[in-house]
Write a protein that holds these residues in place. Structure first.
Motif, PDB file in Angstrom:
ATOM      1  N   THR A 175      -4.858  -2.179  -8.491  1.00  0.00           N
ATOM      2  CA  THR A 175      -5.773  -1.366  -7.833  1.00  0.00           C
ATOM      3  C   THR A 175      -5.199  -0.021  -7.504  1.00  0.00           C
ATOM      4  N   GLN A 176      -5.958   1.054  -7.986  1.00  0.00           N
ATOM      5  CA  GLN A 176      -5.415   2.520  -7.584  1.00  0.00           C
ATOM      6  C   GLN A 176      -6.797   3.496  -7.349  1.00  0.00           C
ATOM      7  N   ALA A 177      -6.373   4.478  -6.859  1.00  0.00           N
ATOM      8  CA  ALA A 177      -7.327   5.541  -6.610  1.00  0.00           C
ATOM      9  C   ALA A 177      -7.145   6.991  -6.304  1.00  0.00           C
ATOM     10  N   ALA A 178      -7.855   7.702  -7.098  1.00  0.00           N
ATOM     11  CA  ALA A 178      -7.722   9.384  -6.689  1.00  0.00           C
ATOM     12  C   ALA A 178      -8.586   9.503  -5.713  1.00  0.00           C
TER      13      ALA A 178
ATOM     14  N   PHE B 159       0.910  -1.213   0.040  1.00  0.00           N
ATOM     15  CA  PHE B 159      -0.072   0.039  -0.033  1.00  0.00           C
ATOM     16  C   PHE B 159       0.928   1.243  -0.104  1.00  0.00           C
ATOM     17  N   GLN B 160       0.625   2.068  -0.827  1.00  0.00           N
ATOM     18  CA  GLN B 160       1.290   3.441  -1.017  1.00  0.00           C
ATOM     19  C   GLN B 160       0.334   4.618  -1.250  1.00  0.00           C
ATOM     20  N   ASN B 161       0.605   5.550  -0.428  1.00  0.00           N
ATOM     21  CA  ASN B 161      -0.316   6.704  -0.633  1.00  0.00           C
ATOM     22  C   ASN B 161       0.256   7.873  -0.333  1.00  0.00           C
ATOM     23  N   VAL B 162      -0.042   9.110  -1.232  1.00  0.00           N
ATOM     24  CA  VAL B 162       0.553  10.516  -0.832  1.00  0.00           C
ATOM     25  C   VAL B 162      -1.004  11.419  -0.809  1.00  0.00           C
TER      26      VAL B 162
ATOM     27  N   TYR C  68      -2.138   3.610  -4.072  1.00  0.00           N
ATOM     28  CA  TYR C  68      -1.909   2.465  -4.810  1.00  0.00           C
ATOM     29  C   TYR C  68      -2.316   1.406  -3.836  1.00  0.00           C
ATOM     30  N   LEU C  69      -3.203   0.457  -4.017  1.00  0.00           N
ATOM     31  CA  LEU C  69      -3.858  -0.309  -2.943  1.00  0.00           C
ATOM     32  C   LEU C  69      -3.173  -1.761  -3.392  1.00  0.00           C
TER      33      LEU C  69
END
Length: 197
Positions: A95-98, A57-60, A78-79
């Protein structure tokens, strides 16, 4: 890129521009405490039929807080890429998300704090099903939501470290397409660093 995804990205960019101009005006009146950028790194747990627990898992996130407590944020998550195989059939999904939402931070004892955030997400799923010598691929964009909490420590007035739990409610596939639509909760556990301007 699908037209609806382009519209979502344009809307997010306009929201960021609007927030930035508003925040700059508020800052001149000493009504705005700070902007921040935060990054998370950890693991994700896809709560699906194959119960995948080992994705990265990565998140900004970028945002601001009114009086240092409550504000708005936009981000990218980035899930992971869960994968399941029974020896014959393999299913994987990048799987990604804005995201766009609200956030809050409260210093409760000396340098310790708690945080919370949540809002709307636009997920992008790149799924692939392989069985024998054949494969099916599908990309889909869907709406969803996210929410999370955290606790941490302010190292300085500008830098904080924390640990966090977040839940992303995403959908796989498109109804009536090759891969049927399915609702999935993705639980994430991460460490974070936040820098305040």
């Amino acid at each position: 890129m699908e037209l609806s995804m382009k519209k979502t990205l344009i809307a997010a960019a306009l929201a960021v521009a609007s927030v930035s101009s508003f925040a700059a005006a508020a800052s001149e009146n000493n009504q705005l405490d700070n902007f921040f950028v935060a990054g998370n790194l950890g693991k994700s747990d896809f709560r699906t039929s194959f119960d995948h627990k080992n994705s990265v898992f990565q998140n900004v996130r970028f945002g601001w807080r009114w009086n240092g407590i409550v504000g708005a944020e936009v981000g990218y998550a980035y899930l992971g890429r869960p994968k399941s195989s029974d020896g014959i059939t393999t299913l994987s999904a990048k799987t990604q998300a804005a995201t766009i939402g609200v956030n809050a931070k409260y210093d409760f004892y000396q340098n310790w704090y708690v945080t919370g955030h949540g809002g709307y997400l636009r997920s992008h799923i790149d799924a692939k099903l392989v069985s024998g010598g054949s494969s099916i691929s599908e990309k889909s964009w869907n709406n969803g939501w996210y929410a999370g909490v955290g606790v941490g420590y302010n190292l300085t007035k500008d830098v904080s470290l924390g640990i966090n739990y977040d839940n992303y409610h995403v959908k796989y596939g498109r109804g009536g397409a090759n891969l049927p639509q399915d609702n999935v909760n993705v639980a994430t556990y991460s460490a974070s660093v936040e820098y305040r301007f």
